[in-house]
Each structure stands twice: as structure tokens, then as C-alpha cells.
Design a protein around this motif. Structure first.
Motif, PDB file in Angstrom:
ATOM      1  N   ILE A  36       0.836  -1.203   0.000  1.00 43.34           N
ATOM      2  CA  ILE A  36       0.000   0.000   0.000  1.00 43.34           C
ATOM      3  C   ILE A  36       0.867   1.247   0.000  1.00 43.34           C
ATOM      4  CG2 ILE A  36      -1.786   1.280   1.234  1.00 43.34           C
ATOM      5  CD1 ILE A  36      -2.765  -1.329   2.405  1.00 43.34           C
ATOM      6  N   ILE A  37       1.884   1.242   0.856  1.00 38.07           N
ATOM      7  CA  ILE A  37       2.786   2.388   0.906  1.00 38.07           C
ATOM      8  C   ILE A  37       4.196   1.941   0.556  1.00 38.07           C
ATOM      9  CG2 ILE A  37       1.438   3.708   2.579  1.00 38.07           C
ATOM     10  CD1 ILE A  37       3.297   2.692   4.754  1.00 38.07           C
ATOM     11  N   SER A  38       4.992   2.890   0.114  1.00 36.57           N
ATOM     12  CA  SER A  38       6.393   2.627  -0.179  1.00 36.57           C
ATOM     13  C   SER A  38       7.240   3.611   0.613  1.00 36.57           C
ATOM     14  CB  SER A  38       6.677   2.778  -1.673  1.00 36.57           C
ATOM     15  OG  SER A  38       6.539   4.135  -2.066  1.00 36.57           O
ATOM     16  N   ALA A  39       8.541   3.412   0.589  1.00 31.29           N
ATOM     17  CA  ALA A  39       9.439   4.303   1.329  1.00 31.29           C
ATOM     18  C   ALA A  39       9.290   5.746   0.853  1.00 31.29           C
ATOM     19  CB  ALA A  39      10.889   3.835   1.171  1.00 31.29           C
ATOM     20  N   ASP A  40       9.045   5.941  -0.436  1.00 30.68           N
ATOM     21  CA  ASP A  40       8.942   7.303  -0.994  1.00 30.68           C
ATOM     22  C   ASP A  40       7.723   8.059  -0.487  1.00 30.68           C
ATOM     23  OD1 ASP A  40      11.246   6.932  -2.421  1.00 30.68           O
ATOM     24  OD2 ASP A  40      10.227   6.338  -4.272  1.00 30.68           O
ATOM     25  N   ASP A  41       6.747   7.348   0.093  1.00 26.58           N
ATOM     26  CA  ASP A  41       5.555   8.022   0.615  1.00 26.58           C
ATOM     27  C   ASP A  41       5.837   8.739   1.935  1.00 26.58           C
ATOM     28  OD1 ASP A  41       3.665   7.404  -1.411  1.00 26.58           O
ATOM     29  OD2 ASP A  41       3.551   5.359  -0.667  1.00 26.58           O
ATOM     30  N   PHE A  42       6.944   8.403   2.588  1.00 25.06           N
ATOM     31  CA  PHE A  42       7.308   9.064   3.834  1.00 25.06           C
ATOM     32  C   PHE A  42       8.047  10.369   3.521  1.00 25.06           C
ATOM     33  CE2 PHE A  42       6.659   4.700   5.031  1.00 25.06           C
ATOM     34  CZ  PHE A  42       6.086   4.761   6.300  1.00 25.06           C
ATOM     35  N   PHE A  43       7.690  11.438   4.213  1.00 22.52           N
ATOM     36  CA  PHE A  43       8.338  12.729   3.983  1.00 22.52           C
ATOM     37  C   PHE A  43       9.730  12.753   4.604  1.00 22.52           C
ATOM     38  CE2 PHE A  43       9.417  17.005   5.420  1.00 22.52           C
ATOM     39  CZ  PHE A  43       9.348  17.699   4.225  1.00 22.52           C
ATOM     40  N   SER A  44       9.828  12.235   5.818  1.00 26.01           N
ATOM     41  CA  SER A  44      11.092  12.280   6.545  1.00 26.01           C
ATOM     42  C   SER A  44      12.066  11.243   6.008  1.00 26.01           C
ATOM     43  CB  SER A  44      10.845  12.024   8.039  1.00 26.01           C
ATOM     44  OG  SER A  44      12.055  11.795   8.728  1.00 26.01           O
ATOM     45  N   MET A  45      13.290  11.683   5.742  1.00 20.08           N
ATOM     46  CA  MET A  45      14.316  10.756   5.277  1.00 20.08           C
ATOM     47  C   MET A  45      14.626   9.711   6.344  1.00 20.08           C
ATOM     48  SD  MET A  45      16.093   9.736   2.813  1.00 20.08           S
ATOM     49  CE  MET A  45      15.829  11.118   1.686  1.00 20.08           C
ATOM     50  N   LYS A  46      14.547  10.105   7.611  1.00 20.75           N
ATOM     51  CA  LYS A  46      14.749   9.143   8.701  1.00 20.75           C
ATOM     52  C   LYS A  46      13.721   8.028   8.619  1.00 20.75           C
ATOM     53  CE  LYS A  46      14.292  11.954  12.221  1.00 20.75           C
ATOM     54  NZ  LYS A  46      14.124  13.317  11.695  1.00 20.75           N
ATOM     55  N   HIS A  47      12.482   8.423   8.370  1.00 22.67           N
ATOM     56  CA  HIS A  47      11.398   7.441   8.321  1.00 22.67           C
ATOM     57  C   HIS A  47      11.523   6.535   7.102  1.00 22.67           C
ATOM     58  CE1 HIS A  47       8.861  10.385  10.944  1.00 22.67           C
ATOM     59  NE2 HIS A  47       9.825   9.783  11.614  1.00 22.67           N
ATOM     60  N   ARG A  48      12.026   7.065   6.012  1.00 23.46           N
ATOM     61  CA  ARG A  48      12.251   6.230   4.826  1.00 23.46           C
ATOM     62  C   ARG A  48      13.267   5.132   5.125  1.00 23.46           C
ATOM     63  NH1 ARG A  48      12.499  10.391  -0.388  1.00 23.46           N
ATOM     64  NH2 ARG A  48      10.478  11.404   0.000  1.00 23.46           N
ATOM     65  N   LYS A  49      14.344   5.510   5.807  1.00 21.12           N
ATOM     66  CA  LYS A  49      15.383   4.540   6.167  1.00 21.12           C
ATOM     67  C   LYS A  49      14.814   3.451   7.078  1.00 21.12           C
ATOM     68  CE  LYS A  49      19.162   6.120   4.170  1.00 21.12           C
ATOM     69  NZ  LYS A  49      19.897   5.289   3.176  1.00 21.12           N
ATOM     70  N   ILE A  50      14.011   3.866   8.047  1.00 22.55           N
ATOM     71  CA  ILE A  50      13.441   2.905   8.998  1.00 22.55           C
ATOM     72  C   ILE A  50      12.477   1.964   8.281  1.00 22.55           C
ATOM     73  CG2 ILE A  50      12.012   2.652  11.063  1.00 22.55           C
ATOM     74  CD1 ILE A  50      13.132   5.443  11.924  1.00 22.55           C
ATOM     75  N   TYR A  51      11.625   2.531   7.416  1.00 18.47           N
ATOM     76  CA  TYR A  51      10.678   1.697   6.669  1.00 18.47           C
ATOM     77  C   TYR A  51      11.412   0.681   5.801  1.00 18.47           C
ATOM     78  CZ  TYR A  51       6.951   0.308   3.482  1.00 18.47           C
ATOM     79  OH  TYR A  51       6.053  -0.432   2.740  1.00 18.47           O
ATOM     80  N   GLN A  52      12.446   1.125   5.111  1.00 19.34           N
ATOM     81  CA  GLN A  52      13.223   0.217   4.262  1.00 19.34           C
ATOM     82  C   GLN A  52      13.859  -0.899   5.091  1.00 19.34           C
ATOM     83  OE1 GLN A  52      15.801   3.146   2.490  1.00 19.34           O
ATOM     84  NE2 GLN A  52      14.541   3.357   0.631  1.00 19.34           N
ATOM     85  N   ALA A  53      14.330  -0.565   6.286  1.00 16.23           N
ATOM     86  CA  ALA A  53      14.939  -1.576   7.161  1.00 16.23           C
ATOM     87  C   ALA A  53      13.902  -2.588   7.627  1.00 16.23           C
ATOM     88  CB  ALA A  53      15.591  -0.894   8.363  1.00 16.23           C
ATOM     89  N   ILE A  54      12.719  -2.102   7.986  1.00 18.55           N
ATOM     90  CA  ILE A  54      11.641  -2.999   8.426  1.00 18.55           C
ATOM     91  C   ILE A  54      11.293  -3.985   7.312  1.00 18.55           C
ATOM     92  CG2 ILE A  54       9.193  -3.117   9.031  1.00 18.55           C
ATOM     93  CD1 ILE A  54       9.549  -0.428  10.485  1.00 18.55           C
ATOM     94  N   MET A  55      11.094  -3.465   6.095  1.00 19.33           N
ATOM     95  CA  MET A  55      10.678  -4.324   4.992  1.00 19.33           C
ATOM     96  C   MET A  55      11.794  -5.290   4.595  1.00 19.33           C
ATOM     97  SD  MET A  55       7.654  -3.412   4.848  1.00 19.33           S
ATOM     98  CE  MET A  55       7.208  -4.581   3.562  1.00 19.33           C
ATOM     99  N   HIS A  56      13.052  -4.853   4.698  1.00 16.59           N
ATOM    100  CA  HIS A  56      14.163  -5.753   4.392  1.00 16.59           C
ATOM    101  C   HIS A  56      14.140  -6.943   5.347  1.00 16.59           C
ATOM    102  CE1 HIS A  56      18.237  -7.369   4.886  1.00 16.59           C
ATOM    103  NE2 HIS A  56      18.374  -7.121   3.594  1.00 16.59           N
ATOM    104  N   GLN A  57      13.980  -6.669   6.633  1.00 21.80           N
ATOM    105  CA  GLN A  57      13.939  -7.744   7.623  1.00 21.80           C
ATOM    106  C   GLN A  57      12.755  -8.664   7.382  1.00 21.80           C
ATOM    107  OE1 GLN A  57      17.098  -7.561   8.807  1.00 21.80           O
ATOM    108  NE2 GLN A  57      16.307  -8.025  10.851  1.00 21.80           N
ATOM    109  N   PHE A  58      11.628  -8.080   7.055  1.00 22.27           N
ATOM    110  CA  PHE A  58      10.398  -8.855   6.832  1.00 22.27           C
ATOM    111  C   PHE A  58      10.553  -9.801   5.653  1.00 22.27           C
ATOM    112  CE2 PHE A  58       6.054  -9.083   4.932  1.00 22.27           C
ATOM    113  CZ  PHE A  58       5.439  -9.779   5.968  1.00 22.27           C
ATOM    114  N   TYR A  59      11.035  -9.289   4.523  1.00 25.14           N
ATOM    115  CA  TYR A  59      11.179 -10.120   3.324  1.00 25.14           C
ATOM    116  C   TYR A  59      12.287 -11.161   3.470  1.00 25.14           C
ATOM    117  CZ  TYR A  59       7.982  -7.154   0.677  1.00 25.14           C
ATOM    118  OH  TYR A  59       6.861  -6.489   0.231  1.00 25.14           O
ATOM    119  N   ALA A  60      13.247 -10.875   4.331  1.00 21.70           N
ATOM    120  CA  ALA A  60      14.328 -11.837   4.566  1.00 21.70           C
ATOM    121  C   ALA A  60      13.919 -12.904   5.573  1.00 21.70           C
ATOM    122  CB  ALA A  60      15.579 -11.110   5.056  1.00 21.70           C
ATOM    123  N   GLY A  61      12.711 -12.764   6.140  1.00 19.63           N
ATOM    124  CA  GLY A  61      12.248 -13.741   7.114  1.00 19.63           C
ATOM    125  C   GLY A  61      12.926 -13.582   8.469  1.00 19.63           C
ATOM    126  N   ARG A  62      13.490 -12.397   8.734  1.00 18.30           N
ATOM    127  CA  ARG A  62      14.172 -12.141  10.004  1.00 18.30           C
ATOM    128  C   ARG A  62      13.302 -11.248  10.886  1.00 18.30           C
ATOM    129  NH1 ARG A  62      18.590 -10.686   6.345  1.00 18.30           N
ATOM    130  NH2 ARG A  62      19.810 -12.548   5.858  1.00 18.30           N
TER     131      ARG A  62
END
Length: 449
Positions: A36-62
Motif C-alpha cells: 500500500i505504501i512505499s518508502a517514498d511516501d514518507f516525507f522524513s528521510m529518517k522514516h524512509r530509512k526505517i521503513y526500508q529496514a523494516i521491509m528488508h527484515q520482513f522479506y528476509a524472514g528475520r
């Protein structure tokens, strides 16, 4: 403002709540936000980094919780760019309840769309003032810019013109003419089924039947036959333990009943156990029957282990079995399973119960309406196979020949088949319950049955 500079639309509070929810309850919140949302939908660069980290862990099964995400950010050197350790660990404090997650996701998307419109407007102004090109070309560029701003909804599927499919389709046709199958097709493991299921990839198949008719037996035999051919398979059972599954597979592999196995030499048994345990098969012991939990395990199977076909036994045990909205719930479960097969291009084979009303029908043979909660399952399935055993109905029929069970016939009723539309067809396969075996009849000699 005196300077005339306006702040861009954003809601940092909504962004913090969504990220906090994902870190607080990753198993429930991440699938809600995914797609539904992607990292680019977040205004804050900090939040983009955090979202990308969350999704990386999720897709890696970690672990995609605070500990897992902060460790990943630390390992990649992005922790400070994500606001630092205290900033990340404080995000769940903004969450009062995850029940409103969808509301805050929509706020983030709304603000993101506004920013895109502002960006598009700025580009149009620059285009009008500074472009020296042809006016028609400028109008075309302007329309493209506007369309991107209006219709860009973040995460999207690939849209392909039909012409791009020519090479792929002709390769498939040539393979069919030479071998009868595309070169990389996913077999069911049985030639009887392959005659009607052209390719199991991306197919949602339901194996349906009455209680104890042999649904689990059928699913495990399909998984076993595929694994013997080197296909990576996953088995999720909400009824049996891993040990019970391995025991059934061992009986099937050895070709002897559990009673007769005790007469085998220990070394022979140990050899067979070793042969079963090296099969490319992954088993899941679930501590939950929730749809979210099952989809998470399925996703991990595919992304981490390259699983090509997943077996789920069985659909009526998923979710809240006491729900007053059970029919609607089963429809949503089957829909999510269908979406999973299409997204990951894997085969998903699911057991399903027939309603008890089946025992009150004339010849008691399978019909599509007999599926428990049939509306959604019927609509969302690609293929529905109904199992029927004459000896299951006629209890007086002898199943033994001396000390061992006979090879008996199981009717395979094709209740729905999107592959070729041949619903209503009936095939026959053989089975032996004491040896946990199902096999082709026509191809028995060449198939080693």
C-alpha cells in the motif's frame, strides 16, 4: 510566512505511528502496510530509512521488531541517518492502538499525493517559462507529468503490452509441440493429474473431501512425489505434528505398513529415514492458525528457501472457526491465498472439508456446492478436485487381501478447472491406506508405483 516559502504537506505524527505499529506488532501490521505504501511516501528521510529496514527484515524472514531493525540499521551504517538508537526505539511509544493503522496509512498516502501534485505543478511552471521546444511536445510532457502525479499510487504491478509476450509465448508453444509441456513447468508429481493441470505454477488448487476420506494422504503424496523429482515443497499442517508427517512419509517411502515396519532390520529403517530426510521438503509447526501467520510462513518459504509448491492442510482450520461471519472469513482466506499464488508464481494446494450434508445426497459423490463455505472457495480457486472412495461409503466392502490392504480405486472428480474448463471429468487413481500410498493407475509400471 514573510519569505513566501510554504511547508510541504506531511504528517510526521502519522509516519511515526505507522512505523511504531510495524515495530510493535510486525506480524500483524507489516502485511497491512505492504503493497500500500512505499518508502517514498514518507516525507522524513529518517522514516524512509526505517521503513526500508523494516521491509528488508520482513522479506528476509528475520525479526522485524525493534531489536532486529536497529541491528540491521547498525550493520548497514544507517542507524544515525535513521535518527539514532533512541529515536527508533521511541517510535512504538506513539502508538495507542494498532487498530487505527489503516487510518494513519491513508494520511501518509494523502500527504504524499499532495506533494506529488505540488512537484508536478512546479515542473509545469518551469516547463512553461524555460522550454524552447515545440508546443505540442510541451503539452505531451505536461500531460505525462500530470498523469504521473494523479495516477501514481505507490507500489504497483508491472503493466506489460501484449506484444512483449510474443517470445515467451512462442517458446512455450514450441516446448509443447516437442515435449507436450513448457520446459520449466511445475509437475504435480502424478501423470494422471498432469493430464489436466498443465502447469501448477501460479495455481490455487483445493483438494476437497469428506472427513477421513484421504485429503491429507493425497496432499502428502503429491508433496512426496514432487520432492522425489527434486522440486522444493513446503508443508503447513494445522492437524499433524512434524513427527507425524515424517512418519507418514517414511511409511510411504518404505512401501510397508506401520505394523510391518517393526519386522524390518534397523539398518534398513535407518537407511530409509535418511532418504526421506534429505528430500527438498520444509515443514512448519504453527503456533497460530491466523491467516497472517500462515501467509508469513509461506512468504518465508518462498523468499528464503525457493519453495516452488506449498501445501496447506486444511482451510477450515485457518482463522476463527467459531466466527459468526465464517463464510465471509473463508472467502477472504481463499482470496489471499489466490493473490499469494499469483504474486509469487508458486503452486498452492489446500485441503478443504466437504459439508456434512454430502452424506445425505444420493450417490454421495463430490459436487462443488458441497464445499464448506463454498462461495468464496469456489470463486477464488483455479482448480477444485473432489475425492471419493466407494469403500468409504460402503463399509461392508472388504479392503484386505490376506494380511495387507488391497490396491483400491479413488475417484478424482474435477469440480472446477480453469486450465482447460473440463469440469465434471472423473479420473481414477489407486491407493493403499496402510502403506500411505496414492498412485497413478495407467502409469503405474513406469512410475514405480
Amino acid at each position: 510566512m514573510a519569505s513566501g516559502i510554504r511547508e510541504q504537506p506531511r504528517s510526521e505524527e502519522a509516519e511515526k505511528i505507522v512505523l511504531g505499529s510495524m515495530l510493535l506488532e510486525p506480524d500483524e501490521s507489516i502485511p497491512t502496510a505492504e503493497g500500500i505504501i512505499s518508502a517514498d511516501d514518507f516525507f522524513s528521510m529518517k522514516h524512509r530509512k526505517i521503513y526500508q529496514a523494516i521491509m528488508h527484515q520482513f522479506y528476509a524472514g528475520r525479526a522485524a521488531d525493534i531489536v532486529g531493525v536497529t541491528q540491521y540499521l547498525r550493520d548497514t551504517g544507517d542507524l544515525e541517518r535513521a535518527g539514532g538508537l533512541m529515536y527508533v526505539t521511541d517510535l512504538p511509544d506513539y502508538v495507542t492502538t494498532t487498530a487505527t493503522l489503516q487510518h494513519y496509512i491513508q494520511i501518509i498516502i494523502s500527504q504524499s499525493q499532495k506533494r506529488k501534485l505540488i512537484s508536478a505543478g512546479t515542473q509545469l511552471v518551469e516547463l512553461g517559462y524555460h522550454s524552447d521546444g515545440d508546443v505540442a511536445q510541451m503539452q505531451e510532457t505536461a500531460m505525462h507529468t500530470i498523469n504521473e502525479a494523479i495516477f501514481d499510487e505507490g507500489v504497483a504491478n508491472e503493466i506489460r503490452p501484449i506484444a512483449e509476450l510474443e517470445a515467451e509465448f512462442m517458446e512455450r508453444i514450441e516446448a509443447e509441440k516437442n515435449t507436450g509441456r513448457p520446459s520449466n513447468y511445475l509437475t504435480t508429481g502424478f501423470k494422471t493429474l498432469d493430464e489436466r493441470i498443465f502447469d501448477l505454477r501460479g495455481q490455487l488448487v483445493f483438494i476437497a473431501g469428506s472427513t477421513s476420506v484421504g485429503k491429507s494422504l493425497f496432499l502428502l503424496n503429491m508433496a512426496y512425489k514432487q520432492a522425489k523429482k527434486g522440486i522444493k515443497v513446503g508443508v503447513i499442517s494445522l492437524e499433524m505434528t512434524d513427527v507425524a508427517i515424517v512418519n507418514r512419509l517414511l511409511i510411504r517411502h518404505m512401501g510397508v505398513s506401520a505394523k510391518d515396519r517393526k519386522y524390518k532390520q534397523l539398518e534398513e529403517i535407518r537407511k530409509s529415514v535418511g532418504e526421506v530426510l534429505i528430500l527438498p521438503m520444509w515443514l512448519v509447526s504453527l503456533g497460530t492458525s491466523s491467516l497472517i501467520g500462515i501467509l508469513r510462513e509461506m512468504r518465508q518459504m518462498v523468499l528464503q528457501h525457493g519453495i516452488q509448491c506449498i501445501y496447506v492442510d486444511y482451510i477450515q482450520l485457518i482463522g476463527d472457526i467459531s466466527s459468526s461471519q465464517r463464510v465471509n472469513e473463508l472467502e477472504e482466506i481463499s482470496r489471499q491465498l489466490l493473490l499469494f499464488t499469483k504474486k509469487y508464481k508458486v503452486g498452492v494446494v489446500v485441503g478443504s472439508q466437504f459439508s456434512r450434508e454430502v452424506m445425505g445426497t444420493g450417490d454421495k459423490r463430490p459436487k462443488l456446492w458441497m464445499l464448506r463455505g463454498s462461495g468464496g472457495i469456489e470463486n477464488n480457486s483455479d482448480i477444485v478436485i473432489g475425492l471419493f472412495r466407494k469403500d468409504y461409503i460402503d463399509k461392508s466392502a472388504s479392503m484386505t487381501d490376506g494380511f495387507h490392504e488391497k490396491n483400491l480405486e479413488m475417484e478424482i472428480h474435477w469440480l472446477k478447472n480453469r486450465n482447460d474448463g473440463e469440469a465434471g471429468m472423473v479420473d481414477k487413481m489407486m491407493y493403499q491406506l496402510d502403506r500411505q500410498m496414492i498412485g497413478d493407475i495407467t502409469y503405474a509400471s513406469e512410475d514405480g508405483q
